[in-house]
Design a protein around this motif. Structure first.
Motif, mmCIF file in Angstrom:
data_model
loop_
_atom_site.group_PDB
_atom_site.id
_atom_site.type_symbol
_atom_site.label_atom_id
_atom_site.label_comp_id
_atom_site.label_asym_id
_atom_site.label_seq_id
_atom_site.Cartn_x
_atom_site.Cartn_y
_atom_site.Cartn_z
ATOM 1 N N LYS A 1 -7.064 82.305 20.218
ATOM 2 C CA LYS A 1 -7.206 83.410 19.269
ATOM 3 C C LYS A 1 -6.026 84.381 19.335
ATOM 4 N N ASN A 2 -5.240 84.315 20.422
ATOM 5 C CA ASN A 2 -4.073 85.192 20.577
ATOM 6 C C ASN A 2 -2.791 84.555 20.056
ATOM 7 N N ILE B 1 -3.067 81.499 27.698
ATOM 8 C CA ILE B 1 -3.252 82.386 26.548
ATOM 9 C C ILE B 1 -4.295 81.744 25.645
ATOM 10 N N GLN C 1 -3.824 88.264 28.049
ATOM 11 C CA GLN C 1 -3.771 89.300 27.014
ATOM 12 C C GLN C 1 -2.552 89.158 26.093
ATOM 13 N N THR C 2 -1.649 88.240 26.421
ATOM 14 C CA THR C 2 -0.451 88.053 25.605
ATOM 15 C C THR C 2 -0.826 87.590 24.207
ATOM 16 N N THR C 3 -0.160 88.168 23.207
ATOM 17 C CA THR C 3 -0.392 87.759 21.815
ATOM 18 C C THR C 3 0.942 87.369 21.189
ATOM 19 N N PHE D 1 1.356 92.248 17.582
ATOM 20 C CA PHE D 1 1.572 91.151 18.520
ATOM 21 C C PHE D 1 2.618 91.533 19.556
#
Length: 501
Positions: free
Chosen positions: A415-416, A412, A393-395, A445
């Motif tokens: 897309k993130n 990751i 889930q990290t962006t 982010f």
């Protein structure tokens, strides 16, 4: 067996001191080439290894619109990354580059032997030429840098070996075998172009040189090269047109003065050129005809001329390896003739001069290589901090997106991982600075990374007030680099994390 008149000046029994110094230099050279952990991975290394990893994983990635090559080298480095996966897989990719660099030296040595085939001691001249090329910083650096440059040069050197074999020693092979060798050489040259488009500059020069030696060989060369490259261009014509507009007319537009370009070229191939010029002091002893020397000098100029014409200094420090490649045979012959004269006169001062020239070349390599290897900041602390806390889930919004794509994919998803240069917050297709400002203000982010090397003005604007709205700085690292790769050589690596409250 060599006659006493043509004995090699490199035999141990005749020049033990010179041979000992060369041996010491070779050990030093091996150490410099194998010291691969000189810095964290560079932006291009991260790019190519990540894309290779993605392609091998079945994830599509548009490469031909921004990389000056086919996908060939991407799969090679992706494979090295897969075999030796982990946080430091880039070292395996660099080791693979070392192997290709060593192979290119062998191909170059074989090319020079073909060039001097009529001389009794062609092997010694080729050894000295290969030694001098191996001691140039452009060749050393591309041979320990996981980019497409060493792949291109390896294929290019291999093509020179086979192309020269097909036309310089026609009596030693049948007509059918010559044609097969020429076909193989042409295929290798086409692969060199597909590894990095820049060597397409050699097509007209190679064609004319072959035409003057053997018309049939020149026609075979053009037929094979035109078929391979023409088919490639036709198949990817849309992507290549976009590459031209995005890169040639954008990133690689004029960015340096004529003096910057000429001084850079002289810095990295000036010593080899100086030794080549020294050959003309041996007026009656020169081995080749004037035609060959003129051809070699002409072949040393295309890529330097391209940078002069475009006023683009990006990658010049690597491209001058081709100038060194064609000056090294002349320089190797000059060093050989110096040793021959020393042997004929039994002059220790001349032997000492020859040894000193090799030592100076090694010293220049050590001094220049440090500058190239420290031309970009070490990002290990940044990636280690993110890796220690990352999840699917990290962006991350980054000024250098490929740093995190290499370090964090596939944990990751791609897309993130967004890069500031191509981020489109409102999906209007414009990708403006305001898109970045709006996204950071809204805290879209988890992490924001700035290094000031690509979008310094935008980064400064974010730091002045935008980041403070939702982020806190969790890591700041000052850096001071050489200016080999970027005129901006000082600043801070800054990592921001979104506040939880």
């Amino acid at each position: 067996m060599l006659s006493s008149q043509n004995r090699s000046p490199l035999e141990r029994i005749q020049t033990p001191a010179f041979w000992g110094i060369v041996t010491f230099v070779l050990f030093a050279l091996a150490y410099l080439r194998l010291a691969l952990n000189f810095n964290a991975p560079y932006l291009d290394e991260c790019d190519y290894i990540f894309v290779g990893r993605a392609l091998l994983s079945g994830e599509p990635w548009i490469t031909k619109t921004y990389i000056f090559s086919s996908d060939m080298h991407l799969y090679l480095y992706g494979l090295a990354d897969r075999i030796f996966s982990g946080e430091h897989s880039y070292l395996a990719a660099r080791a693979f580059a070392v192997i290709m660099g060593a192979a290119s030296l062998w191909f170059f040595y074989s090319f020079v032997r073909n060039l001097y085939a009529a001389h009794t001691d062609s092997r010694r001249i080729a050894e000295l030429a290969a030694l001098l090329l191996a001691l140039t910083v452009p060749h050393v650096f591309i041979s320990q840098f996981a980019t497409y440059d060493v792949v291109c040069f390896m294929f290019f050197a291999a093509s020179l070996w086979l192309l020269s074999a097909s036309v310089l020693n026609p009596r030693e092979t049948s007509s059918q075998k010559q044609a097969l060798i020429m076909c193989a050489g042409a295929v290798l040259y086409a692969l060199a172009v597909l590894a990095k488009y820049v060597v397409i500059a050699y097509v007209p020069l190679l064609f004319v040189a072959l035409l003057l030696k053997n018309r049939r060989a020149a026609l075979i060369f053009m037929l094979v090269v035109t078929t391979m490259l023409g088919g490639y261009v036709f198949f990817y014509r849309v992507e290549l047109l976009q590459l031209y507009h995005n890169q040639i007319l954008g990133t690689h537009k004029a960015n340096a003065t004529l003096w910057n370009i000429l001084s850079t070229a002289l810095e990295y191939c000036g010593f080899t050129a100086l030794l080549a010029v020294a050959l003309f002091f041996f007026k009656k002893e020169k081995v080749l005809s004037a035609w060959y020397y003129g051809t070699l000098v002409l072949f040393a100029t295309p890529l330097v001329a391209y940078h002069v014409r475009s006023q683009d200094v990006i990658s010049l420090y690597k491209h001058v390896v081709y100038a060194c490649c064609f000056l090294a045979p002349i320089a190797g012959e000059a060093l050989y003739l110096l040793l021959r004269r020393a042997a004929d006169r039994d002059n220790d001062w001349l032997r000492a001069l020859a040894a000193a020239l090799v030592v100076v070349a090694c010293g220049l390599l050590w001094w220049q290589l440090r500058k190239v290897q420290t031309a970009y900041p070490n990002t290990d602390a940044v990636t280690q901090l993110v890796r220690s806390n990352m999840s699917a889930q990290t962006t991350i919004l980054s000024e250098d997106a490929y740093l995190f794509r290499y370090a964090c994919f596939p944990t990751i998803p791609t897309k993130n991982l967004e890069e500031m240069t191509w981020y489109d917050n409102n999906h209007d297709g414009k990708r403006e600075a305001q898109d970045v400002i709006d996204a950071v203000w809204d805290g879209k982010f988890e992490y924001v990374y700035l290094n000031g090397l690509i979008l310094r003005e935008l980064g400064d604007e974010l730091k002045r007030g935008v980041l403070k709205n939702r982020y806190e700085c969790i890591l700041t690292i000052p850096f001071h680099n050489s200016t080999v790769m970027n005129p901006i050589n000082t600043g801070f690596l800054s990592l921001y994390r979104r506040r939880t409250k």
